[in-house]
Design a protein around this motif. Structure first.
Motif, PDB file in Angstrom:
ATOM      1  N   ASP A  18       0.829  -1.199   0.000  1.00 32.69           N
ATOM      2  CA  ASP A  18       0.000   0.000   0.000  1.00 32.69           C
ATOM      3  C   ASP A  18       0.864   1.251   0.000  1.00 32.69           C
ATOM      4  N   ILE A  19       0.455   2.238  -0.751  1.00 35.27           N
ATOM      5  CA  ILE A  19       1.213   3.493  -0.880  1.00 35.27           C
ATOM      6  C   ILE A  19       1.332   4.216   0.460  1.00 35.27           C
ATOM      7  N   ARG A  20       0.419   3.953   1.389  1.00 35.44           N
ATOM      8  CA  ARG A  20       0.485   4.588   2.713  1.00 35.44           C
ATOM      9  C   ARG A  20       1.707   4.149   3.509  1.00 35.44           C
ATOM     10  N   LEU A  21       2.375   3.094   3.077  1.00 33.26           N
ATOM     11  CA  LEU A  21       3.585   2.620   3.754  1.00 33.26           C
ATOM     12  C   LEU A  21       4.794   3.514   3.496  1.00 33.26           C
ATOM     13  N   VAL A  22       4.762   4.290   2.437  1.00 37.22           N
ATOM     14  CA  VAL A  22       5.937   5.048   2.002  1.00 37.22           C
ATOM     15  C   VAL A  22       6.477   5.960   3.096  1.00 37.22           C
ATOM     16  N   ASP A  23       5.624   6.762   3.716  1.00 33.85           N
ATOM     17  CA  ASP A  23       6.110   7.689   4.746  1.00 33.85           C
ATOM     18  C   ASP A  23       6.688   6.951   5.941  1.00 33.85           C
ATOM     19  N   ALA A  24       6.044   5.870   6.365  1.00 26.83           N
ATOM     20  CA  ALA A  24       6.546   5.098   7.508  1.00 26.83           C
ATOM     21  C   ALA A  24       7.881   4.443   7.179  1.00 26.83           C
ATOM     22  N   LEU A  25       8.024   3.906   5.984  1.00 21.03           N
ATOM     23  CA  LEU A  25       9.289   3.282   5.592  1.00 21.03           C
ATOM     24  C   LEU A  25      10.405   4.313   5.472  1.00 21.03           C
ATOM     25  N   ARG A  26      10.094   5.475   4.931  1.00 22.50           N
ATOM     26  CA  ARG A  26      11.103   6.537   4.860  1.00 22.50           C
ATOM     27  C   ARG A  26      11.500   7.004   6.263  1.00 22.50           C
ATOM     28  N   GLY A  27      10.535   7.116   7.150  1.00 27.31           N
ATOM     29  CA  GLY A  27      10.826   7.500   8.529  1.00 27.31           C
ATOM     30  C   GLY A  27      11.692   6.473   9.224  1.00 27.31           C
ATOM     31  N   LEU A  28      11.414   5.204   8.962  1.00 27.51           N
ATOM     32  CA  LEU A  28      12.211   4.124   9.524  1.00 27.51           C
ATOM     33  C   LEU A  28      13.661   4.236   9.078  1.00 27.51           C
ATOM     34  N   ALA A  29      13.872   4.430   7.783  1.00 26.03           N
ATOM     35  CA  ALA A  29      15.229   4.574   7.258  1.00 26.03           C
ATOM     36  C   ALA A  29      15.908   5.814   7.834  1.00 26.03           C
ATOM     37  N   ALA A  30      15.167   6.893   7.997  1.00 27.07           N
ATOM     38  CA  ALA A  30      15.754   8.125   8.551  1.00 27.07           C
ATOM     39  C   ALA A  30      16.249   7.902   9.978  1.00 27.07           C
ATOM     40  N   THR A  31      15.528   7.126  10.760  1.00 27.80           N
ATOM     41  CA  THR A  31      15.990   6.861  12.130  1.00 27.80           C
ATOM     42  C   THR A  31      17.253   6.018  12.111  1.00 27.80           C
ATOM     43  N   TYR A  32      17.348   5.089  11.178  1.00 25.11           N
ATOM     44  CA  TYR A  32      18.564   4.282  11.077  1.00 25.11           C
ATOM     45  C   TYR A  32      19.752   5.146  10.666  1.00 25.11           C
ATOM     46  N   ARG A  33      19.514   6.120   9.781  1.00 25.14           N
ATOM     47  CA  ARG A  33      20.586   7.036   9.386  1.00 25.14           C
ATOM     48  C   ARG A  33      21.029   7.864  10.588  1.00 25.14           C
ATOM     49  N   GLN A  34      20.099   8.273  11.421  1.00 23.36           N
ATOM     50  CA  GLN A  34      20.451   9.040  12.609  1.00 23.36           C
ATOM     51  C   GLN A  34      21.258   8.209  13.593  1.00 23.36           C
ATOM     52  N   GLU A  35      21.077   6.899  13.577  1.00 22.07           N
ATOM     53  CA  GLU A  35      21.910   6.048  14.411  1.00 22.07           C
ATOM     54  C   GLU A  35      23.352   6.068  13.923  1.00 22.07           C
ATOM     55  N   ARG A  36      23.523   6.174  12.616  1.00 19.58           N
ATOM     56  CA  ARG A  36      24.870   6.231  12.039  1.00 19.58           C
ATOM     57  C   ARG A  36      25.526   7.578  12.320  1.00 19.58           C
ATOM     58  N   TYR A  37      24.761   8.660  12.229  1.00 25.26           N
ATOM     59  CA  TYR A  37      25.259  10.013  12.459  1.00 25.26           C
ATOM     60  C   TYR A  37      24.371  10.709  13.489  1.00 25.26           C
ATOM     61  N   ALA A  93       4.845   0.671  -8.390  1.00 24.69           N
ATOM     62  CA  ALA A  93       3.635  -0.114  -8.635  1.00 24.69           C
ATOM     63  C   ALA A  93       2.356   0.717  -8.513  1.00 24.69           C
ATOM     64  N   HIS A  94       2.434   1.855  -7.853  1.00 18.67           N
ATOM     65  CA  HIS A  94       1.247   2.685  -7.628  1.00 18.67           C
ATOM     66  C   HIS A  94       0.919   3.477  -8.891  1.00 18.67           C
ATOM     67  N   GLU A  95      -0.276   3.290  -9.417  1.00 23.48           N
ATOM     68  CA  GLU A  95      -0.666   3.931 -10.671  1.00 23.48           C
ATOM     69  C   GLU A  95      -0.665   5.456 -10.596  1.00 23.48           C
ATOM     70  N   GLY A  96      -0.927   6.000  -9.425  1.00 19.38           N
ATOM     71  CA  GLY A  96      -1.010   7.446  -9.295  1.00 19.38           C
ATOM     72  C   GLY A  96       0.319   8.141  -9.062  1.00 19.38           C
ATOM     73  N   SER A  97       1.422   7.396  -9.013  1.00 17.68           N
ATOM     74  CA  SER A  97       2.737   8.003  -8.772  1.00 17.68           C
ATOM     75  C   SER A  97       3.195   8.795  -9.986  1.00 17.68           C
ATOM     76  N   THR A  98       3.749   9.957  -9.723  1.00 14.06           N
ATOM     77  CA  THR A  98       4.283  10.796 -10.795  1.00 14.06           C
ATOM     78  C   THR A  98       5.733  10.398 -11.089  1.00 14.06           C
ATOM     79  N   PRO A  99       6.256  10.794 -12.247  1.00 18.53           N
ATOM     80  CA  PRO A  99       7.669  10.534 -12.526  1.00 18.53           C
ATOM     81  C   PRO A  99       8.575  11.136 -11.452  1.00 18.53           C
ATOM     82  N   ARG A 100       8.213  12.302 -10.942  1.00 21.20           N
ATOM     83  CA  ARG A 100       9.006  12.948  -9.878  1.00 21.20           C
ATOM     84  C   ARG A 100       9.024  12.086  -8.616  1.00 21.20           C
ATOM     85  N   GLU A 101       7.879  11.521  -8.239  1.00 19.34           N
ATOM     86  CA  GLU A 101       7.813  10.659  -7.054  1.00 19.34           C
ATOM     87  C   GLU A 101       8.617   9.378  -7.260  1.00 19.34           C
ATOM     88  N   ARG A 102       8.581   8.835  -8.460  1.00 15.04           N
ATOM     89  CA  ARG A 102       9.359   7.625  -8.759  1.00 15.04           C
ATOM     90  C   ARG A 102      10.857   7.927  -8.718  1.00 15.04           C
TER      91      ARG A 102
END
Length: 166
Positions: A18-37, A93-102
């Protein structure tokens, strides 16, 4: 832990792609980056009090965390990479995604590689993002707005001077 919980809730209610996962997954990765720096505020208010222990401790007055707890692992490179690769798959996979979002999904992944010194993977992924935009008909001036100005991915805060002992 909150982003992990958000991912579980969205998956349970809307499915694993589901496209609603995108923000949560990005947030998850951001916290891991903060662990590195980490910022100094994440480490300690008083450097002399900071220590890393593998024994029980509490975070925010909550339940004890142990070194075996997955939330305490300090190198989450693979977990962050997996989260951002999943963002790419979901956005593609999301039909509504723009080229910029991809393209942005790929740029986030390329930045991840760069932060963790995976130069070849970073450059390949930046090129893939650019290729997506070329395929979508973006012209050079528009691409220059996106790719033209490098910005720091992390900004490590220098150590403050210490008082002389004596």
């Amino acid at each position: 832990a909150l982003y992990e919980q958000a991912v579980r809730i969205i998956e349970a209610n809307f499915g694993p792609d589901d496209i609603r996962l995108v923000d949560a997954l990005r947030g998850l990765a951001a916290t891991y980056r903060q662990e590195r720096y980490p910022t100094r505020a994440l480490l300690s208010r008083n450097d002399d009090d900071f220590s890393f222990s593998t024994g029980p401790s509490t975070v925010g007055g909550g339940s004890p965390l142990y070194a075996e707890d997955a939330r305490v692992r300090l190198n989450r490179y693979g977990d962050g990479q997996e989260a951002l690769e999943r963002v790419v798959r979901i956005v593609d996979a999301h039909e509504g995604s723009t080229p910029r979002e991809r393209a942005q999904a790929r740029l986030d992944l390329a930045d991840w590689y760069l932060v963790f010194d995976k130069w070849s993977s970073a450059f390949e992924t930046y090129a893939a993002a650019r290729e997506r935009l070329v395929e979508a008909g973006w012209d050079e001036p528009r691409m220059a707005d996106l790719f033209g100005k490098p910005s720091p991915l992390v900004f490590p805060i220098p150590e403050p001077p210490r008082r002389p002992s004596g």
